[in-house]
Design an enzyme around this catalytic site. Structure first.
Site, PDB file in Angstrom:
ATOM      1  N   ASP A  44       0.850  -1.201   0.000  1.00  0.00           N
ATOM      2  CA  ASP A  44       0.000   0.000   0.000  1.00  0.00           C
ATOM      3  C   ASP A  44       0.877   1.239   0.000  1.00  0.00           C
ATOM      4  O   ASP A  44       1.536   1.534   0.997  1.00  0.00           O
ATOM      5  CB  ASP A  44      -0.873   0.015   1.251  1.00  0.00           C
ATOM      6  N   ASP A 183     -10.736  -4.354  -0.295  1.00  0.00           N
ATOM      7  CA  ASP A 183      -9.599  -4.000   0.557  1.00  0.00           C
ATOM      8  C   ASP A 183     -10.086  -3.124   1.706  1.00  0.00           C
ATOM      9  O   ASP A 183     -10.600  -2.031   1.499  1.00  0.00           O
ATOM     10  CB  ASP A 183      -8.580  -3.229  -0.301  1.00  0.00           C
TER      11      ASP A 183
HETATM   12  C1  DX5 Z   1      -6.051   1.279   3.510  1.00  0.00           C
HETATM   13  C2  DX5 Z   1      -5.282   0.031   3.188  1.00  0.00           C
HETATM   14  C3  DX5 Z   1      -5.777  -1.102   4.070  1.00  0.00           C
HETATM   15  C4  DX5 Z   1      -4.964  -2.345   4.022  1.00  0.00           C
HETATM   16  C5  DX5 Z   1      -5.738  -3.495   4.628  1.00  0.00           C
HETATM   17  O1  DX5 Z   1      -5.646   2.321   2.698  1.00  0.00           O
HETATM   18  O2  DX5 Z   1      -5.429  -0.289   1.801  1.00  0.00           O
HETATM   19  O3  DX5 Z   1      -7.115  -1.372   3.704  1.00  0.00           O
HETATM   20  O4  DX5 Z   1      -4.553  -2.616   2.779  1.00  0.00           O
HETATM   21  O5  DX5 Z   1      -5.828  -3.180   5.953  1.00  0.00           O
HETATM   22  P1  DX5 Z   1      -6.762  -3.971   6.975  1.00  0.00           P
HETATM   23  O6  DX5 Z   1      -6.852  -5.417   6.508  1.00  0.00           O
HETATM   24  O7  DX5 Z   1      -6.044  -3.855   8.292  1.00  0.00           O
HETATM   25  O8  DX5 Z   1      -8.073  -3.274   6.926  1.00  0.00           O
END
Ligand code: DX5
Length: 225
Positions: A44, A183
């Site tokens: 990310d 996501d």
């Molecule tokens: C936010 C990120 C998160 C990450 C996943 O910008 O993209 O969503 O990848 O995080 P979790 O699984 O902790 O929500």
């Protein structure tokens, strides 16, 4: 760094670890328990402008590609992604996702494809799926965010599920192999909801890397979708 070929959808829901919640001091160790259970890993990228957080640059993409031995999905939460496509391609990304709300998104998709990589387009929660439709035939992945981008560990936004289903129907009509990725807030309770709505790529960060046994957690999660 030459990117390994990025996989195509298998028709079954798959999980993609997000290193945003991994141990940055030991990415190799974080990925080791789960790398044989996944076919890609997500990095990310945040610029502090498009989202109120700063995370990784191209160097971490290269490090993750080496550490995990998996194709890297670079999710660019970046205001001006066109400036950085070459750098993330050179770093070893197998797929690069830009946001539909960012500057020059269509030009980014064209450039990513011209570089021989897979291209993804991401939607913030408030952005309708209609923003994707003009580019759908050029895409290899559509990402429906189920949190506001910027941080891991947020709560899943179940009101995004109709958008996931809308995207699934459009992808089915296109006849093309396009990942439908979700996501944000994916865990034991939300993964089945996202998969049932049509997602086949489920990004999981905090729930995975906070688990006492991430491999066991992921195996259990896979049985739920
Ligand atoms: C936010 C990120 C998160 C990450 C996943 O910008 O993209 O969503 O990848 O995080 P979790 O699984 O902790 O929500």
């Amino acid at each position: 760094m030459k990117a390994p070929a990025f996989p195509l959808p298998s028709g079954r829901a798959e999980f993609v670890p997000s290193v945003l919640s991994a141990d940055f001091a030991c990415l190799k160790g974080s990925l080791a328990p789960v790398r044989r259970l996944c076919r890609s890993v997500q990095v990310d990228v945040m610029d502090g402008h498009f989202v109120p957080n700063i995370s990784f640059g191209p160097g971490i993409v290269s490090a993750v590609a080496r550490a995990g031995g998996l194709p890297v999905d670079a999710h660019l939460m970046v205001a001006e992604p066109l400036r950085f496509i070459d750098a993330f391609a050179r770093a070893g990304s197998g797929l690069i996702t830009v946001h539909a709300e960012a500057a020059g998104a269509a030009a980014c998709v064209k450039k990513i494809k011209a570089l021989g990589l897979r291209a993804g387009l991401a939607l913030r929660p408030k952005t309708p799926f209609s923003r994707v439709k003009p580019l759908l035939r050029s895409l290899d992945l559509v990402l429906v965010m189920t949190v506001e981008p910027g941080f891991g560990g947020q709560a899943f936004m179940a009101d995004m599920l109709p958008k996931v289903s809308e995207a699934r129907a459009a992808i089915a009509r296109s006849g093309r192999k396009i990942w439908l990725q979700v996501d944000g807030g994916i865990g034991a309770d939300t993964a089945p909801l996202a998969a049932a709505a049509g997602a086949d790529s489920l990004v999981v960060g905090s729930a995975l890397f906070s688990a006492p046994d991430p491999a066991a957690f992921l195996k259990a999660l896979r049985k739920k979708v």
